[in-house]
Design a protein around this motif. Structure first.
Motif, PDB file in Angstrom:
ATOM      1  N   GLY A 190       0.586  -1.291  -0.193  1.00 60.96           N
ATOM      2  CA  GLY A 190       0.100  -0.112  -0.074  1.00 60.96           C
ATOM      3  C   GLY A 190       0.855   1.233  -0.026  1.00 60.96           C
ATOM      4  N   SER A 191       2.225   1.100   0.039  1.00 59.79           N
ATOM      5  CA  SER A 191       3.085   2.318   0.049  1.00 59.79           C
ATOM      6  C   SER A 191       3.121   2.757  -1.355  1.00 59.79           C
ATOM      7  N   SER A 192       3.676   4.045  -1.572  1.00 64.50           N
ATOM      8  CA  SER A 192       3.673   4.799  -2.765  1.00 64.50           C
ATOM      9  C   SER A 192       5.156   4.894  -3.394  1.00 64.50           C
ATOM     10  N   GLY A 193       4.996   4.580  -4.615  1.00 64.99           N
ATOM     11  CA  GLY A 193       6.128   4.450  -5.424  1.00 64.99           C
ATOM     12  C   GLY A 193       6.683   5.772  -5.776  1.00 64.99           C
ATOM     13  N   ILE A 194       5.733   6.841  -5.789  1.00 69.20           N
ATOM     14  CA  ILE A 194       6.215   8.256  -5.892  1.00 69.20           C
ATOM     15  C   ILE A 194       6.886   8.728  -4.585  1.00 69.20           C
ATOM     16  N   ASP A 195       6.348   8.234  -3.400  1.00 72.24           N
ATOM     17  CA  ASP A 195       7.140   8.874  -2.129  1.00 72.24           C
ATOM     18  C   ASP A 195       8.279   8.040  -2.163  1.00 72.24           C
ATOM     19  N   ALA A 196       8.638   6.732  -2.629  1.00 75.56           N
ATOM     20  CA  ALA A 196       9.949   6.270  -2.758  1.00 75.56           C
ATOM     21  C   ALA A 196      10.923   6.899  -3.514  1.00 75.56           C
ATOM     22  N   VAL A 197      10.513   7.346  -4.567  1.00 69.79           N
ATOM     23  CA  VAL A 197      11.268   8.009  -5.434  1.00 69.79           C
ATOM     24  C   VAL A 197      11.792   9.504  -4.927  1.00 69.79           C
ATOM     25  N   LYS A 198      10.531  10.258  -4.400  1.00 68.96           N
ATOM     26  CA  LYS A 198      11.033  11.244  -3.709  1.00 68.96           C
ATOM     27  C   LYS A 198      12.215  11.248  -2.621  1.00 68.96           C
ATOM     28  N   ASP A 199      12.191  10.139  -1.773  1.00 71.29           N
ATOM     29  CA  ASP A 199      13.122   9.882  -0.805  1.00 71.29           C
ATOM     30  C   ASP A 199      14.392   9.552  -1.681  1.00 71.29           C
ATOM     31  N   ILE A 200      14.436   8.661  -2.478  1.00 70.96           N
ATOM     32  CA  ILE A 200      15.708   8.295  -3.442  1.00 70.96           C
ATOM     33  C   ILE A 200      16.323   9.617  -3.993  1.00 70.96           C
ATOM     34  N   LEU A 201      15.416  10.370  -4.385  1.00 68.38           N
ATOM     35  CA  LEU A 201      16.004  11.718  -5.279  1.00 68.38           C
ATOM     36  C   LEU A 201      16.703  12.726  -4.077  1.00 68.38           C
ATOM     37  N   GLY A 244       1.477  18.897 -12.779  1.00 62.93           N
ATOM     38  CA  GLY A 244       1.960  20.110 -12.665  1.00 62.93           C
ATOM     39  C   GLY A 244       2.791  20.481 -11.483  1.00 62.93           C
ATOM     40  N   GLU A 245       2.706  19.624 -10.402  1.00 63.48           N
ATOM     41  CA  GLU A 245       3.666  19.753  -9.313  1.00 63.48           C
ATOM     42  C   GLU A 245       4.913  18.730  -9.278  1.00 63.48           C
ATOM     43  N   ARG A 246       5.851  19.149  -8.646  1.00 62.29           N
ATOM     44  CA  ARG A 246       7.036  18.341  -8.626  1.00 62.29           C
ATOM     45  C   ARG A 246       7.040  17.362  -7.436  1.00 62.29           C
ATOM     46  N   PRO A 247       7.707  16.302  -7.665  1.00 64.53           N
ATOM     47  CA  PRO A 247       8.419  15.721  -8.759  1.00 64.53           C
ATOM     48  C   PRO A 247       7.551  15.338  -9.951  1.00 64.53           C
ATOM     49  N   GLU A 248       7.671  15.846 -11.207  1.00 64.30           N
ATOM     50  CA  GLU A 248       6.864  15.464 -12.291  1.00 64.30           C
ATOM     51  C   GLU A 248       7.481  14.696 -13.129  1.00 64.30           C
ATOM     52  N   PRO A 249       7.461  13.622 -13.631  1.00 66.31           N
ATOM     53  CA  PRO A 249       8.535  12.847 -14.493  1.00 66.31           C
ATOM     54  C   PRO A 249       8.407  13.249 -15.965  1.00 66.31           C
ATOM     55  N   THR A 250       9.572  13.484 -16.538  1.00 66.51           N
ATOM     56  CA  THR A 250       9.731  13.667 -17.930  1.00 66.51           C
ATOM     57  C   THR A 250       9.489  12.354 -18.744  1.00 66.51           C
ATOM     58  N   PHE A 251       9.647  11.076 -18.006  1.00 69.05           N
ATOM     59  CA  PHE A 251       9.433   9.781 -18.550  1.00 69.05           C
ATOM     60  C   PHE A 251       8.437   9.135 -17.819  1.00 69.05           C
ATOM     61  N   LEU A 252       7.269   8.902 -18.615  1.00 67.68           N
ATOM     62  CA  LEU A 252       6.032   8.178 -17.846  1.00 67.68           C
ATOM     63  C   LEU A 252       5.456   7.284 -18.930  1.00 67.68           C
ATOM     64  N   ILE A 253       5.427   6.089 -18.646  1.00 72.74           N
ATOM     65  CA  ILE A 253       4.922   5.164 -19.514  1.00 72.74           C
ATOM     66  C   ILE A 253       3.421   4.466 -18.863  1.00 72.74           C
ATOM     67  N   THR A 254       2.581   4.137 -19.789  1.00 78.15           N
ATOM     68  CA  THR A 254       1.314   3.769 -19.223  1.00 78.15           C
ATOM     69  C   THR A 254       1.079   2.237 -19.280  1.00 78.15           C
ATOM     70  N   LYS A 255       0.611   1.373 -18.099  1.00 74.72           N
ATOM     71  CA  LYS A 255       0.380   0.090 -18.426  1.00 74.72           C
ATOM     72  C   LYS A 255      -1.001  -0.112 -19.193  1.00 74.72           C
ATOM     73  N   PRO A 256      -0.961  -1.088 -19.884  1.00 71.34           N
ATOM     74  CA  PRO A 256      -0.006  -2.141 -20.329  1.00 71.34           C
ATOM     75  C   PRO A 256       0.989  -1.182 -21.418  1.00 71.34           C
TER      76      PRO A 256
END
Length: 264
Positions: free
Chosen positions: A196-207, A227-239
């Motif tokens: 249930g944790s967030s990959g967005i939060d994980a990335v924020k902590d990594i950065l 429109g808010e940071r961190p907003e990714p330049t690279f985003l791929i939609t599943k599938p």
């Protein structure tokens, strides 16, 4: 239907494309802003024979061709080792053709409409861009993904490109711990993780710890293009399509400042 209503579904993606094309969020958004202002003022028209999405990108490229020199500061750029300098060493048309097809999912025929070219020329431009991008050195990759099958698919794609998967994580804490053990050169992240944790939060902590390019691969792109940071330049939609992932990896590594220092 109003102009805004017709274009609204496509605006987050043309912003993503503009940032990938220029290697810089501010510069990319400047291009998009000028294109929209030209449409609103009646200085540009959406070609009636094109779909709204294709037409929007077509107008964007008309703005790129006519005002790009005014939107970018190129003073001394040839002698710098930053992303802008590296970017300018790839022919603009090749860069555009590659991103339109591999990252944005347009067919070569649609890309040809956008670029006012023919499909054969687009294929040639794509090949030229890919050759430049493939010259980038391999790196270590961290995959943050809680679905085992998807994680395995991504790992296979990463290895096909000559990179090394040095860590996988299914939760926020695992991701942060993996970075502490081994610094990656690229992070591929989902946003909804196993506990249930967030990959967005994980990335924020990594950065906060390291400067590393990040590609989000998610079924919920609207949670990121806000429109808010961190907003990714690279985003791929599943599938996702394998070629789209490969293209995004090449572009992310090519444009990121830390990779420019390594290549200098």
């Amino acid at each position: 239907m109003s102009l805004l209503a017709r274009l609204a579904p496509h605006l987050p993606y043309v912003r993503r494309y503009a940032r990938a094309l220029t290697g810089d969020q501010t510069t990319g958004d400047n291009y998009v802003r000028v294109a929209l202002e030209a449409l609103a003022a009646g200085e540009r028209q959406l070609p009636a024979e094109m779909t709204p999405r294709v037409a929007l990108y077509h107008v964007f490229h008309a703005i790129w061709a006519s005002t790009g020199a005014q939107l970018e500061d190129k003073s001394g750029i040839e002698n710098r080792g930053d992303p802008s300098s590296r970017l300018m060493r790839i022919a603009p048309r090749s860069r555009q053709a590659f991103l339109l097809t591999a990252l944005e999912g347009f067919t070569p025929s649609e890309a040809a409409q956008i670029l006012d070219a023919d499909a054969f020329d687009v294929e040639k431009l794509i090949s030229e861009a890919q050759s430049d991008i493939d010259a980038e050195l391999a790196t270590d990759v961290l995959i943050i993904e809680d679905e085992a099958i998807i994680s395995a698919d991504i790992e296979s794609l990463v290895k096909e490109l000559g990179h090394r998967v040095t860590g996988t994580a299914t939760t926020h804490d695992e991701a942060v711990d993996a970075v502490a053990r081994h610094r990656p050169g690229l992070v591929l992240a989902d946003i909804q993780l196993a506990d249930g944790s967030s990959g967005i939060d994980a990335v924020k902590d990594i950065l906060k710890r390291i400067d590393v390019p990040v590609i989000f691969i998610t079924a919920f792109p609207e949670r990121l293009l806000t429109g808010e940071r961190p907003e990714p330049t690279f985003l791929i939609t599943k599938p996702f399509q394998p070629e789209t992932v490969k293209a995004a990896i090449s572009q992310a590594l090519f444009f990121h400042p830390s990779r420019q220092k390594e290549a200098a």
